[in-house]
Design a protein around this motif. Sequence first.
Motif, short mmCIF file in Angstrom:
data_model
loop_
_atom_site.label_atom_id
_atom_site.label_comp_id
_atom_site.label_asym_id
_atom_site.label_seq_id
_atom_site.Cartn_x
_atom_site.Cartn_y
_atom_site.Cartn_z
N ALA A 1 25.31 -1.41 -2.12
CA ALA A 1 23.50 -2.05 -1.56
C ALA A 1 22.85 -0.94 -0.87
O ALA A 1 21.78 -0.80 -0.40
CB ALA A 1 23.42 -3.30 -1.41
N ILE A 2 23.98 -0.99 0.78
CA ILE A 2 24.21 0.09 1.62
C ILE A 2 23.36 1.43 1.41
O ILE A 2 22.55 1.50 2.64
CB ILE A 2 24.81 -0.33 2.52
N THR A 3 24.04 1.90 0.94
CA THR A 3 24.36 3.10 0.80
C THR A 3 22.81 3.42 -0.10
O THR A 3 22.29 4.72 0.65
CB THR A 3 25.63 3.85 -0.38
N THR A 4 22.33 2.60 -1.00
CA THR A 4 20.99 2.69 -1.90
C THR A 4 19.69 2.74 -0.60
O THR A 4 18.86 3.36 -1.28
CB THR A 4 21.09 1.95 -3.05
N VAL A 5 20.15 1.86 -0.47
CA VAL A 5 19.66 1.25 0.85
C VAL A 5 18.60 2.43 1.56
O VAL A 5 17.91 3.20 2.66
CB VAL A 5 19.10 0.22 1.79
N THR A 6 19.83 2.86 2.33
CA THR A 6 19.99 4.17 3.30
C THR A 6 18.76 5.66 2.81
O THR A 6 19.24 6.13 3.70
CB THR A 6 20.95 4.23 4.28
N THR A 7 19.57 6.07 1.74
CA THR A 7 19.92 7.19 1.09
C THR A 7 18.31 7.53 0.09
O THR A 7 18.24 8.23 0.01
CB THR A 7 21.00 7.68 0.12
N GLY A 8 18.15 6.83 -0.04
CA GLY A 8 17.37 6.51 -0.76
C GLY A 8 15.26 7.11 -0.18
O GLY A 8 15.55 7.60 1.44
N THR A 9 14.84 7.98 -0.97
CA THR A 9 13.66 9.01 -0.11
C THR A 9 12.32 7.31 -0.74
O THR A 9 12.15 7.10 -1.23
CB THR A 9 13.64 9.57 -1.01
N ALA A 10 11.36 7.84 0.34
CA ALA A 10 10.51 7.62 0.66
C ALA A 10 9.07 7.75 -1.05
O ALA A 10 9.52 9.14 -0.95
CB ALA A 10 9.39 7.86 2.04
N GLN A 11 8.79 6.89 -0.81
CA GLN A 11 8.01 7.01 -2.82
C GLN A 11 6.58 7.14 -1.87
O GLN A 11 6.67 5.88 -1.49
CB GLN A 11 8.12 5.88 -3.76
N ALA A 12 5.96 7.45 -1.90
CA ALA A 12 4.23 7.29 -2.73
C ALA A 12 3.61 5.91 -3.02
O ALA A 12 4.58 5.94 -4.20
CB ALA A 12 3.15 8.40 -2.58
N ARG A 13 3.00 5.35 -2.83
CA ARG A 13 2.45 4.97 -4.14
C ARG A 13 1.27 4.59 -4.79
O ARG A 13 0.87 5.62 -4.61
CB ARG A 13 1.80 2.95 -3.01
N ALA A 14 0.76 4.33 -5.84
CA ALA A 14 0.61 4.07 -6.85
C ALA A 14 -1.19 4.09 -6.52
O ALA A 14 -1.55 3.76 -5.60
CB ALA A 14 0.45 3.26 -7.88
N CYS A 15 -2.27 5.43 -6.99
CA CYS A 15 -3.19 4.79 -6.39
C CYS A 15 -3.81 4.11 -7.48
O CYS A 15 -3.91 3.92 -8.72
CB CYS A 15 -3.98 6.58 -6.80
N LYS A 16 -4.54 3.55 -6.35
CA LYS A 16 -5.25 2.02 -7.30
C LYS A 16 -6.31 3.11 -7.78
O LYS A 16 -7.18 3.78 -7.41
CB LYS A 16 -6.10 1.30 -5.74
N PHE A 17 -7.32 1.71 -9.55
CA PHE A 17 -8.10 2.12 -9.99
C PHE A 17 -9.29 2.54 -9.50
O PHE A 17 -9.19 1.31 -8.08
CB PHE A 17 -8.12 0.99 -11.04
N GLY A 18 -10.36 3.18 -9.45
CA GLY A 18 -11.12 3.79 -8.58
C GLY A 18 -11.17 4.01 -7.71
O GLY A 18 -11.71 4.22 -6.52
N TYR A 19 -9.90 5.13 -7.42
CA TYR A 19 -9.90 5.63 -5.57
C TYR A 19 -9.50 6.67 -5.79
O TYR A 19 -8.83 6.99 -7.37
CB TYR A 19 -8.55 4.90 -5.43
N ALA A 20 -8.96 7.79 -5.26
CA ALA A 20 -9.25 9.16 -4.75
C ALA A 20 -7.88 9.07 -4.32
O ALA A 20 -7.90 8.68 -3.36
CB ALA A 20 -9.95 10.02 -4.77
N CYS A 21 -6.42 10.00 -4.31
CA CYS A 21 -6.08 10.09 -3.93
C CYS A 21 -5.06 10.91 -3.42
O CYS A 21 -5.58 11.89 -4.30
CB CYS A 21 -4.49 9.03 -4.13
N ALA A 22 -4.64 11.19 -1.49
CA ALA A 22 -3.78 12.19 -1.87
C ALA A 22 -2.67 12.58 -1.17
O ALA A 22 -2.65 11.15 -0.60
CB ALA A 22 -4.22 13.91 -1.01
N THR A 23 -1.35 12.94 -1.35
CA THR A 23 -0.33 12.89 -1.04
C THR A 23 0.03 14.02 -0.46
O THR A 23 0.83 14.40 -1.76
CB THR A 23 1.23 12.31 -2.06
N ILE A 24 1.26 13.73 0.58
CA ILE A 24 1.05 15.13 0.86
C ILE A 24 2.56 15.56 1.69
O ILE A 24 2.99 14.48 2.55
CB ILE A 24 0.17 15.80 2.62
N TYR A 25 3.55 16.47 1.04
CA TYR A 25 4.63 16.11 1.29
C TYR A 25 5.07 17.10 2.07
O TYR A 25 4.27 18.68 2.28
CB TYR A 25 5.46 16.69 0.01
#
Length: 77
Positions: free
Chosen positions: A15-39
Amino acid sequence: MIRRLLLATVLALAAITTVTTGTAQARACKFGYACATIYYSDSTRTTVVGEKYEDCDGAVDMWGVRSGYLDFYESPC
């Protein structure tokens, strides 16, 4: 008793390894919104390595690569 302790230790380490090695994820774009994710290439956020745009109609345009360093922007349509 020893098996339970060993199993609990292995699960805790997993569990500790999974939490510390996971990458950040962008959240989903909501209905009625325009979204941009910059990496970005690293935590300084100075070099853009990819982008993802989602417009109000749900069309998605992407280029580059995804990384764990990102900024997420959204605006209502």
